[in-house]
Scaffold this motif. Structure first.
Motif, PDB file in Angstrom:
ATOM      1  N   TRP A 103      49.165  -3.510  18.101  1.00 28.91           N
ATOM      2  CA  TRP A 103      49.116  -4.949  17.930  1.00 28.91           C
ATOM      3  C   TRP A 103      48.431  -5.264  16.613  1.00 28.91           C
ATOM      4  O   TRP A 103      47.587  -4.505  16.141  1.00 28.91           O
ATOM      5  CB  TRP A 103      48.292  -5.603  19.033  1.00 28.91           C
ATOM      6  CG  TRP A 103      48.898  -5.616  20.381  1.00 28.91           C
ATOM      7  CD1 TRP A 103      49.510  -6.669  20.993  1.00 28.91           C
ATOM      8  CD2 TRP A 103      48.933  -4.554  21.335  1.00 28.91           C
ATOM      9  NE1 TRP A 103      49.939  -6.325  22.239  1.00 28.91           N
ATOM     10  CE2 TRP A 103      49.590  -5.019  22.484  1.00 28.91           C
ATOM     11  CE3 TRP A 103      48.478  -3.229  21.331  1.00 28.91           C
ATOM     12  CZ2 TRP A 103      49.808  -4.230  23.605  1.00 28.91           C
ATOM     13  CZ3 TRP A 103      48.686  -2.449  22.440  1.00 28.91           C
ATOM     14  CH2 TRP A 103      49.347  -2.944  23.568  1.00 28.91           C
ATOM     15  N   HIS A 104      48.755  -6.412  16.056  1.00 30.11           N
ATOM     16  CA  HIS A 104      48.109  -6.900  14.841  1.00 30.11           C
ATOM     17  C   HIS A 104      47.599  -8.305  15.126  1.00 30.11           C
ATOM     18  O   HIS A 104      48.289  -9.098  15.785  1.00 30.11           O
ATOM     19  CB  HIS A 104      49.106  -6.918  13.675  1.00 30.11           C
ATOM     20  CG  HIS A 104      48.460  -7.176  12.358  1.00 30.11           C
ATOM     21  ND1 HIS A 104      48.126  -8.440  11.943  1.00 30.11           N
ATOM     22  CD2 HIS A 104      48.066  -6.343  11.378  1.00 30.11           C
ATOM     23  CE1 HIS A 104      47.563  -8.381  10.754  1.00 30.11           C
ATOM     24  NE2 HIS A 104      47.518  -7.107  10.396  1.00 30.11           N
ATOM     25  N   GLN A 105      46.426  -8.625  14.599  1.00 30.31           N
ATOM     26  CA  GLN A 105      45.802  -9.924  14.898  1.00 30.31           C
ATOM     27  C   GLN A 105      46.670 -11.114  14.511  1.00 30.31           C
ATOM     28  O   GLN A 105      46.573 -12.177  15.120  1.00 30.31           O
ATOM     29  CB  GLN A 105      44.452 -10.041  14.215  1.00 30.31           C
ATOM     30  CG  GLN A 105      44.555 -10.247  12.706  1.00 30.31           C
ATOM     31  CD  GLN A 105      43.215 -10.405  12.029  1.00 30.31           C
ATOM     32  OE1 GLN A 105      42.226  -9.841  12.472  1.00 30.31           O
ATOM     33  NE2 GLN A 105      43.191 -11.164  10.958  1.00 30.31           N
ATOM     34  N   GLU A 106      47.515 -10.973  13.496  1.00 28.88           N
ATOM     35  CA  GLU A 106      48.331 -12.101  13.049  1.00 28.88           C
ATOM     36  C   GLU A 106      49.459 -12.436  14.021  1.00 28.88           C
ATOM     37  O   GLU A 106      49.890 -13.582  14.088  1.00 28.88           O
ATOM     38  CB  GLU A 106      48.904 -11.836  11.658  1.00 28.88           C
ATOM     39  CG  GLU A 106      47.851 -11.855  10.580  1.00 28.88           C
ATOM     40  CD  GLU A 106      48.423 -11.666   9.186  1.00 28.88           C
ATOM     41  OE1 GLU A 106      49.655 -11.779   9.013  1.00 28.88           O
ATOM     42  OE2 GLU A 106      47.632 -11.400   8.280  1.00 28.88           O
ATOM     43  N   VAL A 107      49.949 -11.457  14.744  1.00 29.91           N
ATOM     44  CA  VAL A 107      51.037 -11.675  15.703  1.00 29.91           C
ATOM     45  C   VAL A 107      50.743 -10.921  17.005  1.00 29.91           C
ATOM     46  O   VAL A 107      51.474 -10.010  17.399  1.00 29.91           O
ATOM     47  CB  VAL A 107      52.407 -11.267  15.127  1.00 29.91           C
ATOM     48  CG1 VAL A 107      52.906 -12.260  14.113  1.00 29.91           C
ATOM     49  CG2 VAL A 107      52.356  -9.876  14.527  1.00 29.91           C
ATOM     50  N   PRO A 108      49.680 -11.291  17.718  1.00 27.34           N
ATOM     51  CA  PRO A 108      49.305 -10.527  18.905  1.00 27.34           C
ATOM     52  C   PRO A 108      50.342 -10.557  20.024  1.00 27.34           C
ATOM     53  O   PRO A 108      50.388  -9.648  20.843  1.00 27.34           O
ATOM     54  CB  PRO A 108      47.991 -11.175  19.355  1.00 27.34           C
ATOM     55  CG  PRO A 108      48.039 -12.548  18.784  1.00 27.34           C
ATOM     56  CD  PRO A 108      48.793 -12.431  17.488  1.00 27.34           C
ATOM     57  N   ALA A 109      51.197 -11.571  20.042  1.00 28.64           N
ATOM     58  CA  ALA A 109      52.210 -11.660  21.094  1.00 28.64           C
ATOM     59  C   ALA A 109      53.400 -10.738  20.835  1.00 28.64           C
ATOM     60  O   ALA A 109      54.273 -10.606  21.685  1.00 28.64           O
ATOM     61  CB  ALA A 109      52.701 -13.102  21.228  1.00 28.64           C
ATOM     62  N   GLU A 110      53.419 -10.090  19.658  1.00 29.43           N
ATOM     63  CA  GLU A 110      54.539  -9.228  19.286  1.00 29.43           C
ATOM     64  C   GLU A 110      54.062  -7.806  19.000  1.00 29.43           C
ATOM     65  O   GLU A 110      53.973  -7.385  17.852  1.00 29.43           O
ATOM     66  CB  GLU A 110      55.242  -9.798  18.056  1.00 29.43           C
ATOM     67  CG  GLU A 110      55.804 -11.184  18.273  1.00 29.43           C
ATOM     68  CD  GLU A 110      56.380 -11.791  17.015  1.00 29.43           C
ATOM     69  OE1 GLU A 110      56.711 -11.047  16.063  1.00 29.43           O
ATOM     70  OE2 GLU A 110      56.491 -13.025  16.984  1.00 29.43           O
ATOM     71  N   PRO A 111      53.758  -7.053  20.047  1.00 31.50           N
ATOM     72  CA  PRO A 111      53.284  -5.684  19.837  1.00 31.50           C
ATOM     73  C   PRO A 111      54.368  -4.774  19.260  1.00 31.50           C
ATOM     74  O   PRO A 111      55.556  -5.059  19.376  1.00 31.50           O
ATOM     75  CB  PRO A 111      52.865  -5.220  21.224  1.00 31.50           C
ATOM     76  CG  PRO A 111      53.605  -6.092  22.159  1.00 31.50           C
ATOM     77  CD  PRO A 111      53.840  -7.399  21.456  1.00 31.50           C
ATOM     78  N   LEU A 112      53.923  -3.695  18.664  1.00 36.25           N
ATOM     79  CA  LEU A 112      54.802  -2.722  18.026  1.00 36.25           C
ATOM     80  C   LEU A 112      55.112  -1.580  18.979  1.00 36.25           C
ATOM     81  O   LEU A 112      54.205  -0.881  19.445  1.00 36.25           O
ATOM     82  CB  LEU A 112      54.122  -2.167  16.763  1.00 36.25           C
ATOM     83  CG  LEU A 112      54.792  -1.001  16.047  1.00 36.25           C
ATOM     84  CD1 LEU A 112      56.116  -1.439  15.448  1.00 36.25           C
ATOM     85  CD2 LEU A 112      53.867  -0.458  14.963  1.00 36.25           C
ATOM     86  N   ASN A 113      56.369  -1.428  19.318  1.00 34.42           N
ATOM     87  CA  ASN A 113      56.872  -0.249  20.014  1.00 34.42           C
ATOM     88  C   ASN A 113      56.044   0.176  21.233  1.00 34.42           C
ATOM     89  O   ASN A 113      55.548   1.301  21.287  1.00 34.42           O
ATOM     90  CB  ASN A 113      56.988   0.906  19.016  1.00 34.42           C
ATOM     91  CG  ASN A 113      57.983   1.936  19.481  1.00 34.42           C
ATOM     92  OD1 ASN A 113      58.908   1.614  20.208  1.00 34.42           O
ATOM     93  ND2 ASN A 113      57.796   3.161  19.049  1.00 34.42           N
ATOM     94  N   LEU A 114      55.938  -0.703  22.215  1.00 33.11           N
ATOM     95  CA  LEU A 114      55.178  -0.360  23.419  1.00 33.11           C
ATOM     96  C   LEU A 114      55.888   0.715  24.229  1.00 33.11           C
ATOM     97  O   LEU A 114      57.113   0.688  24.383  1.00 33.11           O
ATOM     98  CB  LEU A 114      54.985  -1.585  24.304  1.00 33.11           C
ATOM     99  CG  LEU A 114      54.069  -2.672  23.777  1.00 33.11           C
ATOM    100  CD1 LEU A 114      53.868  -3.745  24.843  1.00 33.11           C
ATOM    101  CD2 LEU A 114      52.737  -2.120  23.330  1.00 33.11           C
ATOM    102  N   ALA A 115      55.111   1.631  24.763  1.00 36.62           N
ATOM    103  CA  ALA A 115      55.639   2.682  25.641  1.00 36.62           C
ATOM    104  C   ALA A 115      56.151   2.045  26.930  1.00 36.62           C
ATOM    105  O   ALA A 115      55.646   1.012  27.363  1.00 36.62           O
ATOM    106  CB  ALA A 115      54.537   3.700  25.951  1.00 36.62           C
ATOM    107  N   PRO A 116      57.156   2.658  27.554  1.00 37.31           N
ATOM    108  CA  PRO A 116      57.697   2.110  28.811  1.00 37.31           C
ATOM    109  C   PRO A 116      56.630   1.931  29.894  1.00 37.31           C
ATOM    110  O   PRO A 116      56.732   1.028  30.718  1.00 37.31           O
ATOM    111  CB  PRO A 116      58.739   3.138  29.244  1.00 37.31           C
ATOM    112  CG  PRO A 116      59.078   3.898  28.018  1.00 37.31           C
ATOM    113  CD  PRO A 116      57.864   3.861  27.129  1.00 37.31           C
ATOM    114  N   GLU A 117      55.600   2.768  29.878  1.00 40.13           N
ATOM    115  CA  GLU A 117      54.525   2.655  30.874  1.00 40.13           C
ATOM    116  C   GLU A 117      53.642   1.431  30.618  1.00 40.13           C
ATOM    117  O   GLU A 117      52.967   0.952  31.520  1.00 40.13           O
ATOM    118  CB  GLU A 117      53.623   3.900  30.853  1.00 40.13           C
ATOM    119  CG  GLU A 117      54.330   5.190  31.143  1.00 40.13           C
ATOM    120  CD  GLU A 117      54.841   5.888  29.885  1.00 40.13           C
ATOM    121  OE1 GLU A 117      55.057   7.105  29.955  1.00 40.13           O
ATOM    122  OE2 GLU A 117      55.017   5.234  28.838  1.00 40.13           O
TER     123      GLU A 117
END
Length: 114
Positions: A38-52
């Motif tokens: 996650w990045h503070q500027e776009v916390p609602a848009e995480p990067l490549n979350l694992a299926p778990e």
């Protein structure tokens, strides 16, 4: 999940298990242990979350939206139970036209070996 807070004046971040650089210089991730970011500027848009991790994040977002609350990535990560996974909250600081700070959150599976 354990959350480790670090402050750096640089972007060098290596997986403590594999020794590989976590993020690629041109963007994206490099370490096979990467489970999400996650990045503070776009916390609602995480990067490549694992299926778990994705279903728990989706449920957290729905809960925050229903309560008209603010996203708290650190609180979310601390609420997740995933053995062997560690979250890193990294705040980098530097100078531009004055002091600047930037915070990211990175989840690594430290039980994995490459």
């Amino acid at each position: 999940m354990q959350l480790l807070r670090l402050e750096h004046g640089h972007w060098n971040f290596f997986c403590p298990v594999t020794g590989k650089e976590v993020y690629k210089e041109e963007g994206g991730f490099n370490a096979a242990t990467f489970r999400g970011g996650w990045h503070q500027e776009v916390p609602a848009e995480p990067l490549n979350l694992a299926p778990e991790l994705q279903p728990a994040w989706d449920a957290y977002l729905a809960e925050v939206e229903a309560k008209d609350g603010d996203l708290d990535v650190a609180a979310f990560l601390e609420s997740v139970e995933q053995p062997g996974w560690v979250a890193f909250e990294i705040t980098t600081c530097g100078m531009a036209c004055g002091p600047v700070w930037e915070t990211t959150w990175t989840v690594l599976d430290l039980s994995e070996q490459e």
